[in-house]
Design a protein around this motif. Sequence first.
Motif, short mmCIF file in Angstrom:
data_model
loop_
_atom_site.label_atom_id
_atom_site.label_comp_id
_atom_site.label_asym_id
_atom_site.label_seq_id
_atom_site.Cartn_x
_atom_site.Cartn_y
_atom_site.Cartn_z
N ARG A 119 -6.35 -8.37 -4.88
CA ARG A 119 -4.98 -7.96 -4.60
C ARG A 119 -4.94 -6.89 -3.51
O ARG A 119 -4.10 -6.92 -2.61
CB ARG A 119 -4.33 -7.43 -5.89
CG ARG A 119 -2.83 -7.16 -5.76
CD ARG A 119 -2.28 -6.55 -7.05
NE ARG A 119 -2.62 -7.35 -8.22
CZ ARG A 119 -1.91 -8.39 -8.63
NH1 ARG A 119 -0.83 -8.77 -7.96
NH2 ARG A 119 -2.28 -9.07 -9.71
N ARG A 120 -5.89 -5.94 -3.57
CA ARG A 120 -5.90 -4.87 -2.58
C ARG A 120 -6.41 -5.35 -1.22
O ARG A 120 -6.12 -4.75 -0.19
CB ARG A 120 -6.77 -3.71 -3.08
CG ARG A 120 -6.60 -2.44 -2.28
CD ARG A 120 -7.26 -1.25 -2.93
NE ARG A 120 -8.70 -1.36 -3.00
CZ ARG A 120 -9.41 -1.25 -4.12
NH1 ARG A 120 -8.81 -1.04 -5.26
NH2 ARG A 120 -10.73 -1.36 -4.11
N SER A 121 -7.16 -6.46 -1.22
CA SER A 121 -7.76 -6.94 0.03
C SER A 121 -6.81 -7.78 0.87
O SER A 121 -7.07 -7.98 2.06
CB SER A 121 -9.02 -7.77 -0.29
OG SER A 121 -9.96 -7.02 -1.03
N VAL B 62 -14.93 -10.79 4.46
CA VAL B 62 -15.52 -10.68 3.13
C VAL B 62 -14.57 -9.91 2.22
O VAL B 62 -14.17 -8.78 2.53
CB VAL B 62 -16.89 -9.98 3.19
CG1 VAL B 62 -17.53 -9.92 1.81
CG2 VAL B 62 -17.82 -10.72 4.16
N VAL B 63 -14.18 -10.52 1.09
CA VAL B 63 -13.28 -9.88 0.13
C VAL B 63 -13.90 -9.94 -1.25
O VAL B 63 -14.59 -10.90 -1.61
CB VAL B 63 -11.88 -10.54 0.13
CG1 VAL B 63 -11.20 -10.39 1.49
CG2 VAL B 63 -11.97 -12.01 -0.24
N ASP B 64 -13.66 -8.91 -2.03
CA ASP B 64 -14.18 -8.79 -3.39
C ASP B 64 -13.19 -9.46 -4.34
O ASP B 64 -12.02 -9.09 -4.39
CB ASP B 64 -14.34 -7.30 -3.73
CG ASP B 64 -14.90 -7.07 -5.12
OD1 ASP B 64 -15.00 -8.02 -5.91
OD2 ASP B 64 -15.23 -5.90 -5.43
N VAL C 70 -15.50 -15.00 -0.40
CA VAL C 70 -15.10 -14.32 -1.63
C VAL C 70 -16.37 -13.98 -2.42
O VAL C 70 -17.13 -14.87 -2.82
CB VAL C 70 -14.17 -15.19 -2.48
CG1 VAL C 70 -13.71 -14.41 -3.73
CG2 VAL C 70 -12.96 -15.62 -1.66
N THR C 71 -16.60 -12.69 -2.63
CA THR C 71 -17.79 -12.22 -3.35
C THR C 71 -17.43 -11.81 -4.77
O THR C 71 -16.26 -11.65 -5.12
CB THR C 71 -18.43 -11.04 -2.62
OG1 THR C 71 -17.46 -9.98 -2.51
CG2 THR C 71 -18.89 -11.43 -1.23
N GLY D 181 -15.02 -6.39 6.50
CA GLY D 181 -14.52 -6.22 5.14
C GLY D 181 -14.57 -4.77 4.73
O GLY D 181 -15.04 -3.91 5.47
N ALA D 182 -14.09 -4.51 3.54
CA ALA D 182 -14.06 -3.15 3.02
C ALA D 182 -15.45 -2.71 2.59
O ALA D 182 -16.32 -3.54 2.30
CB ALA D 182 -13.09 -3.06 1.85
N PRO D 183 -15.71 -1.39 2.54
CA PRO D 183 -16.97 -0.91 1.99
C PRO D 183 -17.16 -1.41 0.56
O PRO D 183 -16.18 -1.54 -0.20
CB PRO D 183 -16.83 0.62 2.04
CG PRO D 183 -15.80 0.87 3.10
CD PRO D 183 -14.85 -0.29 3.03
#
Length: 650
Positions: A116-118, A109-111, A136-137, A26-28
Amino acid sequence: MSAGCHGAEGGETTLTEAAPHIALVGAPNSGKTSVFNGLTGLRAKTGNYPGVTVSRFVGTCRAGGRRFVVEDLPGTYGLEPVSPDEKIAVDVLDGRIDGVDRPDALLAVVDATTLRRSLGFLAQLLARGLPTCVVVTFTDELARRQGRLDVDALGQALGVPVLPVVGHRGHGIARLREQIAEWRSWSVPAVAPPTDPGERDAWGRSVLAFAGYRPPERHRVTQRVDAVLLHPVWGTAVFFAVMAAFFQTVFTVAAPLQDAVETLFSWLAGLVSDHVGNPWLAGLLGDALIGGVGSVLVFVPQIALLFLLLALLEGVGYLARAAFLMDRVMARFGLEGRAFVALLSSFACAIPGIMATRTLPSAKDRLATMMAAPLMTCSARLPVYVLLIGLLVDPSARVGPFGAQGLVMFGLYLLGAVSALLAAWAFKKIGDRHGEAVPFFMELPPYRLPAPRAVLVAMWSSARSFLRKCSTVIAATSIVLWLLLNLPVHSAAQMRADGVDTADRTAVSAYTVDHSYAAGLGRLAAPVFDPLGFDWRVNVGVLSAQAARETFVATIGQVAAAENPEHPTQALRDMTYSDGPHAGERVFVPATVAALLVWFVYALQCMATVAVLRRETGSWRWPAIAFTYLTTLAWLMAYLARTVTLLVSG
């Protein structure tokens, strides 16, 4: 169904067929690490990937009666890597790293607040064909900010399992373990997401629409506060006021605790003196361990409070605003936001700051930031600063609403930060960097009350690292120094011939120290340090600090304890030159203390940092350059500080 987690133990983690390999990707700042900690129980194995310096975090989790290997991959915004960290994540997903198996399944893992950005990144992951579960966090944050997401509908739109998890509170972790146990039966998309960027955007919009997604709203209070805190003028003024109050709090609140710890170690030293008959064993226990290590442990309250306040500022959301303000300043020095993150990490320790440069796309940017990171004021300097500022500034002195001691501390931190920026700018110029910087995106979290457990864990983690160093490096160095300060052994007849009252234990200790191997070493270095006002005892402390900066305090503590075991702090204030042109004059006058403070701002006195520089750059060339330029700069700036202080004091 049983479920439990524990960390990997022993040497390198071996990924076998008996333990399926689950990778978190996932992203930082997506909450990935909180999920990983929840699964592995905060006891994960840390190491490096084979052949590279990027850190690897691997733990184990038991779910459904079976052991799973869980790996937290470096954060990445996509599968087109621009930095070493991101390249490693992609290489692991593709199975291109020797000795590291390709993951059997993925936890993506996505925020929820930036869903939308993920989705573009998520489409790339699903196209790889590996069994995937989407985690989904920050769903609680989304609801609190009037956003909306139907998690079940999102799973239907994606065609894969989707679970909400609030990692820092542990909500949803049990369900996630159950899902991991069924990884072989995870559903897959009926139609793979498109690979064309334009089609991928349309796919993402359709997924969001089906899931009834509404992005979070900006809170009115947050907007009003940010109008001040992010203002170029008012925000900067608030930043300096917050930092000044921050450091004054470190002095004021921690002072009673520091006094209590100091009283405890004085009592322990008294017990050793009264009950241990063997003078050598009494000296080893009382002076080396209790006097040396104890003189550093006295500063644990300040260090714990420092990291507690940092964790609070970060949890509230203010540090991100401070980063936004400082990013504008850093841009003038040719540094991008990723470099700021690395330098900010160096406030705790230069080592994680240097390692954080792996997120920088440019090799020249990485090198410039690594060479500047040791100038950021790390926690190892704090005991030295507190000791010396206490000798320089009266605790009751104030400048307006702020205590003078806190302002001096803030000034030292600011001097280190500005010097780091100038050093990075100079190395960038030497490297003749060309081209545009890669865009950097920084999330500004909403203001919130941080979870007490998260704050306490962050504080304890940093304080534990300091305590670990005290029990290893500083303890070993203190014992070596004690031997150097007490050898060679002098006979009673020789001491009486030199006019020493052998019945006076303090006089014997002072004579032994003044005629020790350490004294010889300190006097040997006198030609280098005499212009800075240092006497041989200060020289020994400065030289011992090459192992770790805190050992300066341990060294001076041992010397002071030898001269006045009952009141070592007063012994420092009263310490005089034992020989030379300044014999009989006080050592710790304002000019000398100022020179010492500035020396510790600039000098590279940490062999662990040198070792990490060697590992990250792949040669001894750059560590040698860093040590040489920082030592030279430390001497010149310390000389300047002494000269200016003498001129001002008249």
